[in-house]
Design a protein around this motif. Sequence first.
Motif, PDB file in Angstrom:
ATOM      1  N   ASN A  77      16.448  -7.346 -18.920  1.00 17.90           N
ATOM      2  CA  ASN A  77      15.494  -6.377 -18.406  1.00 17.90           C
ATOM      3  C   ASN A  77      15.866  -5.974 -17.000  1.00 17.90           C
ATOM      4  O   ASN A  77      16.473  -6.735 -16.268  1.00 17.90           O
ATOM      5  N   ARG A  78      15.415  -4.804 -16.663  1.00 19.88           N
ATOM      6  CA  ARG A  78      15.501  -4.395 -15.274  1.00 19.88           C
ATOM      7  C   ARG A  78      14.084  -4.211 -14.752  1.00 19.88           C
ATOM      8  O   ARG A  78      13.261  -3.555 -15.394  1.00 19.88           O
ATOM      9  N   TYR A  79      13.810  -4.810 -13.609  1.00 20.73           N
ATOM     10  CA  TYR A  79      12.478  -4.694 -13.010  1.00 20.73           C
ATOM     11  C   TYR A  79      12.413  -3.545 -12.021  1.00 20.73           C
ATOM     12  O   TYR A  79      13.398  -3.220 -11.368  1.00 20.73           O
ATOM     13  N   TRP A  80      11.224  -2.973 -11.931  1.00 21.52           N
ATOM     14  CA  TRP A  80      10.958  -1.889 -10.982  1.00 21.52           C
ATOM     15  C   TRP A  80       9.631  -2.180 -10.284  1.00 21.52           C
ATOM     16  O   TRP A  80       8.749  -2.784 -10.864  1.00 21.52           O
ATOM     17  N   TRP A  81       9.519  -1.652  -9.093  1.00 26.76           N
ATOM     18  CA  TRP A  81       8.206  -1.643  -8.444  1.00 26.76           C
ATOM     19  C   TRP A  81       7.371  -0.522  -9.037  1.00 26.76           C
ATOM     20  O   TRP A  81       7.919   0.512  -9.402  1.00 26.76           O
ATOM     21  N   LEU A  82       6.061  -0.716  -9.059  1.00 17.00           N
ATOM     22  CA  LEU A  82       5.162   0.422  -9.240  1.00 17.00           C
ATOM     23  C   LEU A  82       4.561   0.684  -7.863  1.00 17.00           C
ATOM     24  O   LEU A  82       3.906  -0.183  -7.293  1.00 17.00           O
ATOM     25  N   CYS A  83       4.810   1.853  -7.354  1.00 17.63           N
ATOM     26  CA  CYS A  83       4.320   2.198  -6.021  1.00 17.63           C
ATOM     27  C   CYS A  83       2.809   1.952  -5.954  1.00 17.63           C
ATOM     28  O   CYS A  83       2.063   2.450  -6.791  1.00 17.63           O
ATOM     29  N   PRO A  84       2.334   1.153  -4.992  1.00 18.97           N
ATOM     30  CA  PRO A  84       0.898   0.840  -4.913  1.00 18.97           C
ATOM     31  C   PRO A  84       0.023   2.075  -4.706  1.00 18.97           C
ATOM     32  O   PRO A  84      -1.194   2.011  -4.880  1.00 18.97           O
ATOM     33  N   LYS A  85       0.635   3.184  -4.342  1.00 22.51           N
ATOM     34  CA  LYS A  85      -0.169   4.367  -4.052  1.00 22.51           C
ATOM     35  C   LYS A  85      -0.182   5.345  -5.229  1.00 22.51           C
ATOM     36  O   LYS A  85      -1.228   5.830  -5.611  1.00 22.51           O
ATOM     37  N   CYS A  86       0.991   5.618  -5.805  1.00 23.96           N
ATOM     38  CA  CYS A  86       1.037   6.647  -6.861  1.00 23.96           C
ATOM     39  C   CYS A  86       1.460   6.074  -8.214  1.00 23.96           C
ATOM     40  O   CYS A  86       1.468   6.788  -9.205  1.00 23.96           O
ATOM     41  N   TYR A  87       1.812   4.794  -8.253  1.00 23.76           N
ATOM     42  CA  TYR A  87       2.200   4.111  -9.489  1.00 23.76           C
ATOM     43  C   TYR A  87       3.442   4.690 -10.159  1.00 23.76           C
ATOM     44  O   TYR A  87       3.639   4.535 -11.354  1.00 23.76           O
ATOM     45  N   GLN A  88       4.268   5.369  -9.384  1.00 25.83           N
ATOM     46  CA  GLN A  88       5.571   5.771  -9.900  1.00 25.83           C
ATOM     47  C   GLN A  88       6.509   4.573  -9.872  1.00 25.83           C
ATOM     48  O   GLN A  88       6.408   3.717  -9.000  1.00 25.83           O
TER      49      GLN A  88
END
Length: 155
Positions: free
Chosen positions: A60-71
């Motif tokens: 898997n590759r992990y990503w952040w979800l932006c705390p502001k816009c969830y992108q």
Amino acid sequence: MPALATTHSLNDYLKLPISRYREQLRQGNAQSIEVSYTHRSKPYQYSIQLTKTSCNYGGNRYWWLCPKCYQRTSTLYCAGLYVCRHCIGANYGSQLQQPIDRIYSNLNALRERLGWQVGIIHGIGERPKGMHHSTYERLLVEYEQLTNKLIRTFY
Ligand SMILES: [Zn+2]
């Protein structure tokens, strides 16, 4: 014409690449990462949501979800909270702000200094305990000037 020479670039912000947590993420099924740090002498502690995509070559590759816009993003930038580059551009790079946003953030900064709840909707508050009367008067005048400026942008 205002000079654009001081335009902020993304390099001015502290970066938080997801790769920094590679070892930690390899161990299990993390849904979020708890971060804690100090920014401009204010302590921050919260969790940042994660998402993952599967790689062609397995794993898997992990990503952040932006705390502001969830992108989904691989790197967050520190603007108090860590947010994605789009949110930095939209809300935090003061050079990129519209004049009206700048007035709002100046007003809110002033409110914070006065210990008033942020947001002009809450109206004028009291003089904070321990603040000198002359300081308070000066800040009130400043506040009024900013409010007038704001009103002028509407008409
Ligand atoms: Zn964002």
